[in-house]
Design a protein around this motif. Structure first.
Motif, PDB file in Angstrom:
ATOM      1  N   GLY A 177       0.837  -1.192   0.000  1.00  0.00           N
ATOM      2  CA  GLY A 177       0.000   0.000   0.000  1.00  0.00           C
ATOM      3  C   GLY A 177       0.874   1.244   0.000  1.00  0.00           C
ATOM      4  N   VAL A 178       0.741   2.086  -1.030  1.00  0.00           N
ATOM      5  CA  VAL A 178       1.504   3.332  -1.092  1.00  0.00           C
ATOM      6  C   VAL A 178       0.635   4.421  -0.458  1.00  0.00           C
ATOM      7  CG1 VAL A 178       2.790   4.924  -2.539  1.00  0.00           C
ATOM      8  CG2 VAL A 178       2.589   2.528  -3.217  1.00  0.00           C
ATOM      9  N   LEU A 179       1.063   4.899   0.697  1.00  0.00           N
ATOM     10  CA  LEU A 179       0.213   5.735   1.541  1.00  0.00           C
ATOM     11  C   LEU A 179       0.101   7.189   1.092  1.00  0.00           C
ATOM     12  CD1 LEU A 179       1.269   4.520   5.102  1.00  0.00           C
ATOM     13  CD2 LEU A 179      -0.846   3.974   3.888  1.00  0.00           C
ATOM     14  N   LYS A 188      -2.766  18.177  -7.040  1.00  0.00           N
ATOM     15  CA  LYS A 188      -2.192  19.131  -6.095  1.00  0.00           C
ATOM     16  C   LYS A 188      -1.472  18.433  -4.945  1.00  0.00           C
ATOM     17  CE  LYS A 188      -5.560  22.802  -7.053  1.00  0.00           C
ATOM     18  NZ  LYS A 188      -6.588  23.697  -6.473  1.00  0.00           N
ATOM     19  N   MET A 189      -1.590  17.104  -4.888  1.00  0.00           N
ATOM     20  CA  MET A 189      -0.918  16.321  -3.848  1.00  0.00           C
ATOM     21  C   MET A 189       0.064  15.376  -4.517  1.00  0.00           C
ATOM     22  SD  MET A 189      -4.031  15.278  -1.273  1.00  0.00           S
ATOM     23  CE  MET A 189      -4.794  16.481  -0.195  1.00  0.00           C
ATOM     24  N   PRO A 190       1.342  15.738  -4.572  1.00  0.00           N
ATOM     25  CA  PRO A 190       2.351  14.913  -5.261  1.00  0.00           C
ATOM     26  C   PRO A 190       2.404  13.480  -4.756  1.00  0.00           C
ATOM     27  CG  PRO A 190       3.269  17.045  -4.645  1.00  0.00           C
ATOM     28  CD  PRO A 190       1.929  16.961  -4.003  1.00  0.00           C
ATOM     29  N   GLU A 191       2.111  13.283  -3.466  1.00  0.00           N
ATOM     30  CA  GLU A 191       2.150  11.934  -2.902  1.00  0.00           C
ATOM     31  C   GLU A 191       1.134  11.017  -3.590  1.00  0.00           C
ATOM     32  OE1 GLU A 191       3.562  14.891   0.059  1.00  0.00           O
ATOM     33  OE2 GLU A 191       1.761  14.719  -1.193  1.00  0.00           O
ATOM     34  N   PRO A 215      -3.045   5.708  -4.712  1.00  0.00           N
ATOM     35  CA  PRO A 215      -2.895   6.061  -3.304  1.00  0.00           C
ATOM     36  C   PRO A 215      -3.911   5.337  -2.425  1.00  0.00           C
ATOM     37  CG  PRO A 215      -4.031   7.816  -4.485  1.00  0.00           C
ATOM     38  CD  PRO A 215      -3.608   6.814  -5.520  1.00  0.00           C
ATOM     39  N   ILE A 216      -3.483   5.030  -1.226  1.00  0.00           N
ATOM     40  CA  ILE A 216      -4.364   4.385  -0.257  1.00  0.00           C
ATOM     41  C   ILE A 216      -4.115   5.016   1.112  1.00  0.00           C
ATOM     42  CG2 ILE A 216      -2.726   2.504   0.201  1.00  0.00           C
ATOM     43  CD1 ILE A 216      -5.150   0.632   0.572  1.00  0.00           C
ATOM     44  N   SER A 217      -5.183   5.261   1.848  1.00  0.00           N
ATOM     45  CA  SER A 217      -5.034   5.822   3.192  1.00  0.00           C
ATOM     46  C   SER A 217      -4.722   4.707   4.186  1.00  0.00           C
ATOM     47  CB  SER A 217      -6.327   6.538   3.604  1.00  0.00           C
ATOM     48  OG  SER A 217      -7.419   5.628   3.580  1.00  0.00           O
ATOM     49  N   ALA A 245       5.649   4.738   3.076  1.00  0.00           N
ATOM     50  CA  ALA A 245       5.412   6.103   3.541  1.00  0.00           C
ATOM     51  C   ALA A 245       5.874   7.109   2.489  1.00  0.00           C
ATOM     52  CB  ALA A 245       6.162   6.345   4.848  1.00  0.00           C
ATOM     53  N   PRO A 246       5.257   8.295   2.446  1.00  0.00           N
ATOM     54  CA  PRO A 246       5.660   9.294   1.457  1.00  0.00           C
ATOM     55  C   PRO A 246       7.051   9.869   1.693  1.00  0.00           C
ATOM     56  CG  PRO A 246       3.949  10.168   2.907  1.00  0.00           C
ATOM     57  CD  PRO A 246       4.065   8.709   3.202  1.00  0.00           C
ATOM     58  N   ASN A 247       7.510   9.866   2.945  1.00  0.00           N
ATOM     59  CA  ASN A 247       8.851  10.377   3.243  1.00  0.00           C
ATOM     60  C   ASN A 247       9.320   9.790   4.568  1.00  0.00           C
ATOM     61  OD1 ASN A 247       7.908  12.110   5.473  1.00  0.00           O
ATOM     62  ND2 ASN A 247       6.997  13.350   3.839  1.00  0.00           N
TER      63      ASN A 247
END
Length: 301
Positions: A177-179, A188-191, A215-217, A245-247
């Protein structure tokens, strides 16, 4: 195959006929030596100790333990101890590496040295496993300790590194899962954009051997009922193996939240080099160090 808890891996590697040789850089630290001795007694590893021999032997004596003299290298300076430890692995005298009582930057400098290090030309990333009390299997969170602000290509490499380790444990098709904080692509959200790209790479076969959703929460990844309510349809939802995690900040905070607030057991090491590198904090418990040693040994081919 999926791992439900650390004990499954412990039982798998305990008493194996081919013990892995673990080199500890700056080994004169009690928790580290306790963890190494524990793993040695279970037949998982043979510890090779590099550091201040007087201090190492004092701690071993206090613990009522001993290590053969030929497996202790007397190197007092921590920088030289890190370099010697890396050298032993490069020479085939050790199967993997562990950080003892020295700064992370010191051992990593020796590891990434272009001439004498353990790099293989790929991204090195931090692999962290958690046994969370209210989750049905082991959860892997990446990367909360190595790559600070990963690019799209680095995230791809992090996923590949992580999947490779799980495959070595027997996983067939890990769920990734890529959060992000939302489940929909938002320019507008690069993640979310990068998460969507990684999921597409998986569909196209550029990332293989796993299932990638993004994307997944976090709530959708961890709870299938939440995912149903939000109409998020994916085999990853509620059954995720790897959270990307994004970072580094998000990964690090999430990991500490799981360990401290949720009382999860954890183990972690660096992957993407010539061998696993156990890189726990100097303040880590004996249990965390022990679990990290066992998980690293289990991943060594």
């Amino acid at each position: 195959m999926e791992i439900r808890n650390f004990q499954e891996i412990i039982e798998k590697v305990k008493g194996t006929t081919t013990k892995k040789r673990m080199v500890i850089a700056a080994a004169g630290e009690e928790h580290t030596l306790k963890a190494a001795i524990h793993a040695k007694k279970e037949g998982t590893i043979t510890p090779i100790l590099v550091g201040n021999k007087v201090e190492i032997e004092r701690i071993l004596n206090d613990l009522g333990e001993s290590i053969p003299d030929e497996d202790i290298y007397d190197v007092i300076d921590v920088k030289e101890a890190a370099e010697k430890s890396v050298e032993l692995v490069r020479e085939g005298k050790g199967d993997f590496l562990m950080k003892g009582y020295l700064d992370t930057s010191v051992i990593l400098k020796a590891v990434v040295n272009k001439e004498h290090g353990l790099g293989i030309g790929s991204v090195m990333s931090h692999f962290t496993m958690f046994e969370v009390p209210n989750y049905h299997k082991i959860l892997v969170v990446v990367d909360g300790g190595m790559v600070t602000y990963p690019t799209l290509e680095q995230k791809k490499a992090i996923i590949e590194n992580t999947v490779r380790v799980l495959k070595s444990y027997g996983y067939e098709n890990p769920k990734v899962g890529v959060l992000a904080c939302v489940e929909k692509l938002n320019p507008k959200m690069p993640e979310t954009v990068e998460a969507d790209e990684l999921a597409k790479m998986n569909v196209l076969g550029d990332i293989s051997g796993c299932v990638v959703a993004g994307p997944i929460s976090y709530d959708c990844a961890m709870n299938s009922e939440v995912a149903k309510t939000k109409k998020y349809d994916s085999p990853v939802a509620g059954n995720v193996d790897i959270l990307v995690a994004p970072n580094i900040h998000a990964g690090n905070i999430m990991g500490k939240m799981l360990a401290i607030t949720c009382k999860a057991k954890m183990a972690g090491f660096i992957v993407g080099a010539k061998c696993p590198i156990v890189l726990t904090s100097r303040g880590s418990s004996t249990e965390e160090k022990y679990l990290s040693i066992v998980m690293s040994a289990a991943s060594v081919e």
